[in-house]
Design a protein around this motif. Structure first.
Motif, PDB file in Angstrom:
ATOM      1  N   ALA A  97      16.954 102.026   2.709  1.00 35.80           N
ATOM      2  CA  ALA A  97      17.397 102.067   1.314  1.00 35.80           C
ATOM      3  C   ALA A  97      17.641 103.485   0.818  1.00 35.80           C
ATOM      4  N   THR A  98      16.882 104.447   1.309  1.00 39.29           N
ATOM      5  CA  THR A  98      17.071 105.832   0.871  1.00 39.29           C
ATOM      6  C   THR A  98      18.157 106.543   1.681  1.00 39.29           C
ATOM      7  N   LYS A  99      18.170 106.338   2.970  1.00 42.24           N
ATOM      8  CA  LYS A  99      19.128 107.052   3.822  1.00 42.24           C
ATOM      9  C   LYS A  99      20.566 106.557   3.653  1.00 42.24           C
ATOM     10  N   LYS A 100      20.736 105.302   3.214  1.00 42.06           N
ATOM     11  CA  LYS A 100      22.088 104.769   3.029  1.00 42.06           C
ATOM     12  C   LYS A 100      22.837 105.490   1.909  1.00 42.06           C
ATOM     13  N   LEU A 101      22.101 106.164   1.024  1.00 40.64           N
ATOM     14  CA  LEU A 101      22.699 106.827  -0.130  1.00 40.64           C
ATOM     15  C   LEU A 101      23.477 108.077   0.251  1.00 40.64           C
ATOM     16  N   ASN A 102      23.180 108.638   1.416  1.00 40.71           N
ATOM     17  CA  ASN A 102      23.901 109.825   1.879  1.00 40.71           C
ATOM     18  C   ASN A 102      23.780 109.956   3.383  1.00 40.71           C
ATOM     19  N   ILE A 103      24.690 109.314   4.083  1.00 42.20           N
ATOM     20  CA  ILE A 103      24.721 109.383   5.545  1.00 42.20           C
ATOM     21  C   ILE A 103      25.577 110.594   5.920  1.00 42.20           C
ATOM     22  N   ARG A 104      24.925 111.609   6.461  1.00 40.91           N
ATOM     23  CA  ARG A 104      25.584 112.893   6.713  1.00 40.91           C
ATOM     24  C   ARG A 104      26.263 112.911   8.088  1.00 40.91           C
ATOM     25  N   ILE A 105      27.535 113.283   8.074  1.00 44.46           N
ATOM     26  CA  ILE A 105      28.329 113.324   9.303  1.00 44.46           C
ATOM     27  C   ILE A 105      28.673 114.766   9.648  1.00 44.46           C
ATOM     28  N   PHE A 106      28.375 115.137  10.889  1.00 44.47           N
ATOM     29  CA  PHE A 106      28.754 116.459  11.386  1.00 44.47           C
ATOM     30  C   PHE A 106      29.932 116.290  12.340  1.00 44.47           C
ATOM     31  N   VAL A 107      31.019 116.994  12.052  1.00 41.11           N
ATOM     32  CA  VAL A 107      32.230 116.902  12.877  1.00 41.11           C
ATOM     33  C   VAL A 107      32.191 117.999  13.935  1.00 41.11           C
ATOM     34  N   ASP A 108      32.070 117.587  15.187  1.00 41.87           N
ATOM     35  CA  ASP A 108      32.087 118.537  16.293  1.00 41.87           C
ATOM     36  C   ASP A 108      33.444 119.246  16.325  1.00 41.87           C
ATOM     37  N   PRO A 109      33.479 120.530  16.733  1.00 42.41           N
ATOM     38  CA  PRO A 109      34.757 121.250  16.818  1.00 42.41           C
ATOM     39  C   PRO A 109      35.840 120.493  17.599  1.00 42.41           C
ATOM     40  N   SER A 110      35.418 119.670  18.545  1.00 44.18           N
ATOM     41  CA  SER A 110      36.396 118.911  19.340  1.00 44.18           C
ATOM     42  C   SER A 110      37.135 117.858  18.519  1.00 44.18           C
ATOM     43  N   MET A 111      36.624 117.551  17.296  1.00 42.04           N
ATOM     44  CA  MET A 111      37.245 116.527  16.463  1.00 42.04           C
ATOM     45  C   MET A 111      37.873 117.072  15.179  1.00 42.04           C
ATOM     46  N   THR A 112      37.855 118.384  14.984  1.00 37.72           N
ATOM     47  CA  THR A 112      38.372 118.937  13.727  1.00 37.72           C
ATOM     48  C   THR A 112      39.864 118.660  13.535  1.00 37.72           C
ATOM     49  N   SER A 113      40.593 118.466  14.621  1.00 34.97           N
ATOM     50  CA  SER A 113      42.028 118.173  14.490  1.00 34.97           C
ATOM     51  C   SER A 113      42.271 116.800  13.877  1.00 34.97           C
ATOM     52  N   MET A 114      41.227 115.967  13.823  1.00 36.49           N
ATOM     53  CA  MET A 114      41.343 114.649  13.200  1.00 36.49           C
ATOM     54  C   MET A 114      40.477 114.558  11.948  1.00 36.49           C
ATOM     55  N   SER A 115      40.296 115.681  11.280  1.00 38.08           N
ATOM     56  CA  SER A 115      39.493 115.700  10.057  1.00 38.08           C
ATOM     57  C   SER A 115      40.065 114.790   8.984  1.00 38.08           C
ATOM     58  N   SER A 116      41.381 114.747   8.879  1.00 38.21           N
ATOM     59  CA  SER A 116      42.014 113.886   7.871  1.00 38.21           C
ATOM     60  C   SER A 116      41.734 112.417   8.156  1.00 38.21           C
ATOM     61  N   GLU A 117      41.787 112.023   9.428  1.00 36.95           N
ATOM     62  CA  GLU A 117      41.493 110.640   9.804  1.00 36.95           C
ATOM     63  C   GLU A 117      40.029 110.298   9.512  1.00 36.95           C
ATOM     64  N   ILE A 118      39.138 111.271   9.789  1.00 36.66           N
ATOM     65  CA  ILE A 118      37.713 111.055   9.520  1.00 36.66           C
ATOM     66  C   ILE A 118      37.479 110.868   8.025  1.00 36.66           C
ATOM     67  N   ASN A 119      38.104 111.709   7.216  1.00 37.47           N
ATOM     68  CA  ASN A 119      37.952 111.591   5.766  1.00 37.47           C
ATOM     69  C   ASN A 119      38.511 110.273   5.245  1.00 37.47           C
ATOM     70  N   SER A 120      39.585 109.810   5.858  1.00 34.25           N
ATOM     71  CA  SER A 120      40.167 108.524   5.474  1.00 34.25           C
ATOM     72  C   SER A 120      39.191 107.386   5.773  1.00 34.25           C
ATOM     73  N   ALA A 121      38.556 107.454   6.934  1.00 39.63           N
ATOM     74  CA  ALA A 121      37.584 106.426   7.328  1.00 39.63           C
ATOM     75  C   ALA A 121      36.388 106.427   6.378  1.00 39.63           C
ATOM     76  N   ILE A 122      35.915 107.622   6.047  1.00 43.96           N
ATOM     77  CA  ILE A 122      34.782 107.747   5.132  1.00 43.96           C
ATOM     78  C   ILE A 122      35.125 107.153   3.768  1.00 43.96           C
ATOM     79  N   ALA A 123      36.324 107.443   3.284  1.00 45.25           N
ATOM     80  CA  ALA A 123      36.749 106.954   1.970  1.00 45.25           C
ATOM     81  C   ALA A 123      36.742 105.430   1.919  1.00 45.25           C
ATOM     82  N   GLN A 124      37.075 104.799   3.037  1.00 49.01           N
ATOM     83  CA  GLN A 124      37.080 103.333   3.064  1.00 49.01           C
ATOM     84  C   GLN A 124      35.676 102.778   2.840  1.00 49.01           C
ATOM     85  N   TRP A 125      34.703 103.280   3.594  1.00 51.93           N
ATOM     86  CA  TRP A 125      33.333 102.771   3.452  1.00 51.93           C
ATOM     87  C   TRP A 125      32.739 103.145   2.093  1.00 51.93           C
TER      88      TRP A 125
END
Length: 257
Positions: A97-125
């Motif tokens: 119940a407490t951790k669901k309020l802010n699930i922190r995601i760290f983007v590895d440098p290998s995925m920074t080229s898809m930062s926009s896609e990651i942000n889009s996915a986050i926005a959906q949830w």
């Protein structure tokens, strides 16, 4: 007398060194044994959840089930084991119940080229009505989920586009692997869909089309039953599936979170 004291001191030092070496040796020998014991418990836990042994792949430090679900061998087994919980879609644990309020995601440098896609996915949830579930991006530790690029093995004729861990100990699944090469030629929406799908596993969702996929029985969220061709959580559709959460996906999320 001095000579005897010197001899005693030398003997004591040798004994101490031997004891230290023995202790280190025992620790080195014990650690792998504890790891093996926990791996055995994790394997049994997976079987207790209903996954057939034939679907469990030993991948070194983890077990892989249904191609994109990961069970680390050192994971914490949820309290109560694999007993079915009526408030959950999946028979494992959900984010607390407490951790669901802010699930922190760290983007590895290998995925920074898809930062926009990651942000889009986050926005959906984050945009699901009547849900307090929230994901956010962080740039330093501590974090709850690491998302990274990795070439993922798959059976001949198949492609694995992503993998993720289920929740454990009240925390979100700690790892998402994305096969960037496999989804590079997909549309932006489909790349974001793959990432969004894997985040769904991190918060406990199984494949909605588990029956059609021939996967082990899944437990429906109470009040949100039946198949759903529009579900973003349908498996086996990393380049052709729904690109937005369906109404049932949203209803199930609101029911759990």
């Amino acid at each position: 007398m001095k000579k005897n004291l010197k001899r005693i001191a030398i003997v004591a030092m040798v004994a101490l060194v031997i004891a230290a070496c023995k202790k280190n040796q025992e620790s080195a020998e014990t650690a792998p044994q504890e790891t093996v014991k926990n791996a055995d418990k994790v394997l049994q836990y997976i079987k207790d959840l209903g996954f057939p042994a034939s679907s469990i792949v030993d991948n070194g430090n983890e077990f892989v089930v249904e191609e994109d679900i990961l069970f680390p061998k050192d994971m914490q087994i949820p309290a109560g084991g694999a007993g079915t919980k009526i408030e959950q879609y999946y028979t494992g644990s959900i984010v607390s119940a407490t951790k669901k309020l802010n699930i922190r995601i760290f983007v590895d440098p290998s995925m920074t080229s898809m930062s926009s896609e990651i942000n889009s996915a986050i926005a959906q949830w984050n945009g699901v009505p009547n849900s307090t579930l929230r994901f956010s991006i962080v740039t330093t530790a501590p974090y709850d989920i690491l998302i990274k690029n990795e070439a993922l093995a798959a059976p001949p004729g198949f492609v694995t586009c992503g993998q993720a861990q289920f929740p454990s100990g009240g925390s979100a699944g700690a790892l998402v692997r994305i096969n960037k090469t496999a989804i590079a030629s997909n549309s932006f929406a489909q790349r974001a869909r793959t990432i969004c799908h894997e985040f769904g596993h991190c918060i406990s969702f199984r494949h909605t089309n588990w029956a059609a996929q021939g996967e082990s029985t899944a437990t429906n969220v109470p009040g949100v039953t039946g198949t759903d061709a529009l579900s973003l959580m349908n498996g086996g559709q990393c380049n052709s599936g729904a690109t937005v959460l369906s109404q049932k996906d949203k209803d199930a999320t609101a029911a759990l979170y």
